[in-house]
Design an enzyme around this catalytic site. Structure first.
Site, PDB file in Angstrom:
ATOM      1  CE  LYS A  97       1.725  36.485  62.826  1.00  0.00           C
ATOM      2  NZ  LYS A  97       1.780  35.010  62.958  1.00  0.00           N
TER       3      LYS A  97
HETATM    4  P1  OMP Z   1      -5.036  28.456  65.392  1.00  0.00           P
HETATM    5  O1  OMP Z   1      -5.728  29.578  66.083  1.00  0.00           O
HETATM    6  O2  OMP Z   1      -4.579  27.369  66.292  1.00  0.00           O
HETATM    7  O3  OMP Z   1      -5.798  27.945  64.181  1.00  0.00           O
HETATM    8  O4  OMP Z   1      -3.636  29.067  64.823  1.00  0.00           O
HETATM    9  C1  OMP Z   1      -3.580  30.243  64.072  1.00  0.00           C
HETATM   10  C2  OMP Z   1      -2.209  30.400  63.431  1.00  0.00           C
HETATM   11  O5  OMP Z   1      -2.261  31.522  62.541  1.00  0.00           O
HETATM   12  C3  OMP Z   1      -1.095  30.697  64.424  1.00  0.00           C
HETATM   13  O6  OMP Z   1       0.129  30.216  63.918  1.00  0.00           O
HETATM   14  C4  OMP Z   1      -1.102  32.211  64.470  1.00  0.00           C
HETATM   15  O7  OMP Z   1       0.126  32.755  64.875  1.00  0.00           O
HETATM   16  C5  OMP Z   1      -1.396  32.560  62.999  1.00  0.00           C
HETATM   17  N1  OMP Z   1      -2.027  33.886  62.799  1.00  0.00           N
HETATM   18  C6  OMP Z   1      -3.146  34.258  63.512  1.00  0.00           C
HETATM   19  O8  OMP Z   1      -3.783  33.439  64.205  1.00  0.00           O
HETATM   20  N2  OMP Z   1      -3.573  35.544  63.453  1.00  0.00           N
HETATM   21  C7  OMP Z   1      -2.971  36.486  62.689  1.00  0.00           C
HETATM   22  O9  OMP Z   1      -3.419  37.621  62.681  1.00  0.00           O
HETATM   23  C8  OMP Z   1      -1.880  36.109  61.901  1.00  0.00           C
HETATM   24  C9  OMP Z   1      -1.481  34.792  61.897  1.00  0.00           C
HETATM   25  C10 OMP Z   1      -0.537  34.374  60.837  1.00  0.00           C
HETATM   26  O10 OMP Z   1       0.265  35.209  60.397  1.00  0.00           O
HETATM   27  O11 OMP Z   1      -0.631  33.262  60.335  1.00  0.00           O
END
Ligand code: OMP
Length: 271
Positions: A97
């Site tokens: 990011k």
């Molecule tokens: P879980 O919620 O454990 O499935 O993880 C979600 C992953 O996606 C993490 O690494 C977050 O940082 C990432 N993520 C989001 O959850 N929301 C976003 O808006 C963007 C991301 C991302 O860029 O992957």
């Protein structure tokens, strides 16, 4: 081979829209791993070896390595090298990011694409084109621009109205007008209506989404909203719901079960 081609090949080979987030939290590891010197790498390796036929991509989020200092970063490097060596057909998104002025972005891009060897990166586009351009100069890579994030408060700023449309959408329209091939876009799975709007703006782009599993997005709505006209070109990340499906010695097998379940669910709704 370029990242777009890698994605095209893996969509074909593994028939999966799953992105497995490699977000290690040592406190959630099974006890049997804790005595190992490279516990994070051992954990990742077990997850990868159990899921490589079920996923389209892996997405390590760099925060989960930086938090453990130099040792964490070393284990991210071991993970990247393992993936590149053992499963070179699977694209890897380094979720870091980024978003900074052009001169600094040049170094961020060099780090992600050259040092870490990632196939794709996540970047915030708020600073404008000159801050994104250093990433896009890596023509064979896929730079994924975050348009609408998955968190509950993403509405606070991203949905502010500008000329009768939300800011994230006004920004997306400008980005679409850049007409860049090696650009992907991110929209949270928790906002399926926004996914639909963004897919219309970027009919052929590779999209990344997250929010399935621990953040409780509806798989059915997200898949229907996000796929392209051929039912592909989007990957949905799940991290915690897969990695920590079990806290016991059977964690990799339980992660495999969870990944398989998600892959099948995505495939059910993509038609
Ligand atoms: P879980 O919620 O454990 O499935 O993880 C979600 C992953 O996606 C993490 O690494 C977050 O940082 C990432 N993520 C989001 O959850 N929301 C976003 O808006 C963007 C991301 C991302 O860029 O992957």
């Amino acid at each position: 081979m370029g990242t777009a081609q890698k994605f095209a090949n893996i969509f074909e080979k593994n028939n999966s829209l799953l992105c497995i987030g490699l977000d290690p939290e040592i406190a959630k590891f099974p006890k049997s791993l804790l005595s190992k010197s490279n516990a994070i790498f051992s954990f990742n390796k077990a997850i990868i070896d159990a899921t490589y036929t079920l996923t389209a991509t892996y997405k390590p989020n760099i925060a989960f390595y930086e938090a453990y200092g130099l040792d964490g970063l070393k284990q991210l490097k071991l993970t990247m090298l393992y993936l590149q060596d053992k499963y070179p057909e699977i694209p890897v998104i380094l979720d870091a990011k980024r978003g900074d002025i052009g001169n600094t972005a040049k170094m961020y891009a060099k780090s992600i694409y050259e040092y870490w060897g990632a196939d794709a990166a996540t970047v915030f586009p708020y600073l404008g084109y000159d801050a994104v351009e250093p990433f896009l100069e890596y023509k064979d890579k896929l730079t994924i621009l975050l348009l609408k994030t998955s968190n509950p408060n993403s509405k606070q700023f991203q949905d502010l109205m500008i000329n009768k449309e939300p800011f994230y959408y006004a920004m997306a329209k400008k980005i679409a007008a850049w007409k860049k091939q090696n650009l992907g876009v991110f929209v949270g799975a928790t906002y399926p209506k926004d996914l639909t709007r963004i897919r219309k703006l970027f009919p052929r782009a590779i999209m990344l989404s997250a929010g399935i599993g621990a953040q409780d997005a509806s798989v059915k709505e997200a898949v229907r909203a996000g796929v392209d006209s051929r039912g592909r070109n989007i990957v949905f990340n799940a991290s915690r719901s897969i990695l920590y499906a079990s806290s016991g010695a059977d964690f990799a097998r339980k992660a495999q079960d969870e990944a398989e379940k998600l892959r099948d669910l995505f495939n059910k709704y993509r038609k």
